[in-house]
Design an enzyme around this catalytic site. Structure first.
Site, short mmCIF file in Angstrom:
data_model
loop_
_atom_site.label_atom_id
_atom_site.label_comp_id
_atom_site.label_asym_id
_atom_site.label_seq_id
_atom_site.Cartn_x
_atom_site.Cartn_y
_atom_site.Cartn_z
N GLU A 30 1.04 -1.22 0.12
CA GLU A 30 -0.10 0.01 -0.16
C GLU A 30 0.99 1.08 0.15
O GLU A 30 1.78 1.34 0.91
CB GLU A 30 -0.78 0.00 1.34
N ASN B 26 -3.49 -1.72 7.64
CA ASN B 26 -4.78 -2.19 7.14
C ASN B 26 -4.77 -3.51 7.13
O ASN B 26 -4.11 -4.26 6.18
CB ASN B 26 -5.22 -1.65 5.64
N GLU C 100 -10.70 4.62 8.89
CA GLU C 100 -10.87 4.11 7.30
C GLU C 100 -11.28 2.59 7.50
O GLU C 100 -10.86 1.86 6.51
CB GLU C 100 -9.41 4.49 6.66
N ASP D 98 -2.54 14.30 6.94
CA ASP D 98 -1.84 13.02 6.52
C ASP D 98 -0.67 13.16 5.71
O ASP D 98 -0.84 13.05 4.39
CB ASP D 98 -3.10 12.41 5.63
N GLU E 153 3.88 9.34 -0.56
CA GLU E 153 2.59 9.16 -1.18
C GLU E 153 1.99 10.53 -1.73
O GLU E 153 1.13 10.58 -2.74
CB GLU E 153 1.38 8.48 0.10
N TRP F 19 -12.16 13.59 2.29
CA TRP F 19 -11.18 13.26 1.25
C TRP F 19 -11.39 14.14 0.06
O TRP F 19 -10.76 13.82 -0.89
CB TRP F 19 -11.49 11.53 0.82
#
Ligand code: GCW
Length: 674
Positions: free
Chosen positions: A158, A201, A282, A356, A384, A534
């Site tokens: 991820e 996750n 999330e 984030d 990211e 988001w």
């Protein structure tokens, strides 16, 4: 080709300043850690000088002497260095007077400390330093220095931009790729002493016996390098793996399940580090599914690990779409009331900023706010939101900015670094985690320059007050083995790179404007995702008159989560630093900036500057032709071309969108968007 990272051990342009005559260890039966240190000395000196160093029996003139508390038998009482004050991982490099002249002594309290000293000596030697006559005393300020892999069991990573996961679960435990050991060497060389293998996750499968066997095989490879293994624990694992009807942390069957699971893990991996948990965020399961708090969830796992000495790293990256509160406030709102409610072996892991991993954020207000709870700092090494691995962005400067930020909670000088390393809080347990950028690519990190972020992470985790520039210099010297002039060009490029990204992506405190889902490229126009938190529009709120997010008393009042004088400074546009302006304020386009220009003019200027800064990176890199091997020269050039094109894309797309909203013309002399 980049595989050897900063452990290339290429003779420096100035030559190897000192080659020891031999290596002497103080113990007859060296531990695996000391044997690995000796192996490393062999690899290094063979590469640096063409031959390994011979082993000697007793310290003498020109020898390299290795000693630790457990590895001292060969030395007379008086030769024993006193390193007891340096803690577990500390070491010294000093001169040892012997009957026939001076030797260089590396001494650690533990064998791991000694190993860190060996790496330090090798890096200095590789950079051309003379290690005779040194008096180095080093000890890490932070106990747990962890990489967090977001690796899935199917080898997809991820937010990974460097190929597949390096954990080949299919071939483990029977086949141990040599790469695992090289990974451990690289980590040990920068002081990393823990790795969480799996994605936050989480997939509960990793807690089943066949997978634990694979994990144990990796732990065996890492152990000699002082590295412990951690796993992510899926909160609902008791239901998924063994059909329990609930995962409620106050349910006794659930508690027993986790205790038995912990026992099972420790039976295979006696030095297992513990669990890293993302809960109720999330879509992840967690204690709130049963009306329990984050503390109740964390404590249940902590109790299962406690008899074995394990820790729980419980993430504070918690926010929810249903919650109307400003997303950047939610973690503080949730965790601040739980201060003091966690077991001693729980560390709450907090991202550097409240949103984030953006190119720029203010520091997270939980730093300083939790007086009775150890807080780990979580940084993202993988980029990211900063152009993946194609854009050059050295993160040392971003992290230095956060670590040196003053929270003011304990008076002036209460930096995030001093909160995290326990200097202000007196917390006995301290930790820094970095979300790994490592994958199966030959060069490990997807680009040559992203290796610097892995390296800088380790160095800053060891010493959160270290200088990003100094780290860049060391890395550049080790990685490119150039002379000082070329090295300085590389360092200048690195030091300018992150601000360039901020300029062309999210200048003046703008944030979270990246493409939805993948987070690559501009998308400030997206305003209808169905999830406000988001949605880029939620963060910039641009209208014909103004842009920015009001987080003062007249808005979400997020500033109230910070201490004075920050609260006061940031509540007033005039005293808010330009780089956080639109993070905290909603500002009219024609607002007069400190520079005398309007906000609009300043914004356009930042985008332009970002584009020209990338142009400068290209020019600097081209100037290194001849000083850098052709392969890496070419690869970096190609990536810089991509970055230049995409910096331009960011500028043009952003400006075109803002102009469609504010109806303003570009300042005179500005090139229009393509
Ligand atoms: O940055 C966001 C990422 C998610 C990630 C999450 C987190 C692992 O977009 O991919 O999930 O943060 O930190 O938990």
């Amino acid at each position: 080709d980049g595989y050897r990272l900063w452990l290339r051990y290429t003779a420096p342009a100035s030559g190897v300043a000192f080659t020891p005559s031999n290596i002497v260890t103080g113990c007859d039966d060296p531990s695996p850690t000391i044997r690995k240190s000796l192996d490393e000395l062999d690899i290094a000196f063979e590469s640096l000088t063409g031959s390994k160093l011979p082993r000697g029996e007793a310290p003498g003139q020109g020898a390299l002497v290795l000693a630790s508390a457990a590895c001292n038998d060969g030395f007379a009482q008086t030769d024993r260095p006193d390193v007891s004050g340096l803690g577990q991982d500390g070491y010294t490099i000093s001169t040892l007077a012997t009957g026939d002249g001076d030797a260089v002594l590396i001494a650690g309290q533990s064998d791991a400390g000694l190993m860190y000293g060996v790496f330090d000596l090798l890096m200095r030697t590789s950079r051309g330093e003379d290690v005779r006559g040194l008096s180095v005393e080093e000890a890490p300020s932070v106990d747990l220095r962890l990489l967090n892999h977001w690796d899935n069991l199917d080898r997809h990573v991820e937010r990974g931009y460097a190929g597949q996961s390096i954990w080949n679960w299919h071939l483990l435990p029977d086949f141990l790729d040599r790469r695992y050991e090289d990974y451990a060497r690289a980590n040990a060389s920068i002081g990393i002493n823990g790795v969480s293998l799996t994605n936050v996750n989480a997939d509960a499968t990793v807690l089943t016996p066949p997978y634990l066997e694979k994990v144990a095989a990796l732990a065996d490879v890492f152990r000699p390098y002082g590295i412990k293994v951690y796993l992510t624990a899926r909160f609902s694992a008791p239901m998924e793996l063994d059909g329990l009807p609930t995962a409620d942390p106050v349910n006794e069957d659930v508690q027993e399940w986790w205790q038995a699971k912990a026992d099972e893990i420790y039976a295979r991996i006696p030095d297992f580090g513990g669990f890293l948990v993302k809960a109720n965020s999330e879509g992840q399961p967690g204690p709130q599914d049963y009306g329990r708090s984050h503390a109740e969830g964390a404590n249940m796992l902590a109790d299962a690990l406690e008899p074995h000495g394990g820790v729980v790293m419980w993430r504070a990256f918690v926010y929810s779409a249903e919650e109307p509160e400003d997303r950047v406030k939610q973690a503080y709102t949730e965790f601040k009331p739980l201060d003091g409610a966690f077991r001693d072996n729980v560390i709450v892991q907090v991202k550097n900023g409240p949103l984030d991993f953006q190119p720029r954020e203010p520091f997270h207000p939980l730093f300083g706010a939790m007086e009775d709870t150890p807080l780990a700092l979580e940084l993202q090494v993988t980029k990211e939101y900063l152009g993946f691995s194609t854009h050059l962005a050295y993160l040392g400067t971003l992290w230095e900015e956060v670590l040196s930020a003053d929270t003011y909670v304990y008076g002036q000088g209460s930096t995030v670094a001093k909160v995290v390393d326990g200097a202000l809080t007196g917390e006995p347990l301290t930790a820094i985690a970095g979300v790994s950028n490592i994958g199966s690519d030959r060069n490990w990190t997807g680009s040559h320059f992203d290796q610097a972020n892995w390296y800088a992470f380790g160095r800053l985790a060891w010493n959160p007050e270290a200088s990003a520039e100094r780290i860049a210099r060391d890395w550049a010297a080790l990685t490119f083995s150039t002379g000082p002039e070329a090295r300085d060009v590389i360092v200048d490029m690195m030091m300018a790179s992150r601000e360039a990204v901020v300029n062309y992506m999210t200048p003046l405190g703008l944030t979270h404007l990246m493409g939805t889902g993948h987070h690559y490229g501009p998308a400030p126009w997206v305003d209808d995702l169905g999830r406000a938190d988001w949605t880029p529009y939620y963060y910039h709120r641009a209208t014909k008159d103004a842009i920015g997010f009001d987080r003062t008393q007249t808005g979400s009042n997020a500033i109230a989560q910070y201490a004075e004088p920050l609260r006061e400074n940031w509540s007033d546009i005039a005293t808010t630093p330009d780089e956080l302006l639109l993070w905290f304020h909603r500002v009219p386009w024609d607002h007069e900036m400190k520079s005398g220009r309007t906000l609009w003019e300043a914004l356009v200027d930042h985008y332009d500057r970002g584009v020209s800064q990338v142009g400068e990176l290209k020019v600097h890199w081209q100037s290194l032709e001849g000083a850098i091997d052709r392969e890496r020269l070419r690869e970096v050039s190609a990536y810089l071309d991509i970055q230049a094109k995409e910096a331009r894309w960011w500028r043009d797309a952003s400006l075109a969108y803002w102009m469609s909203v504010n109806g303003l013309d570009l300042p005179a002399g500005t090139e229009p968007p393509a």
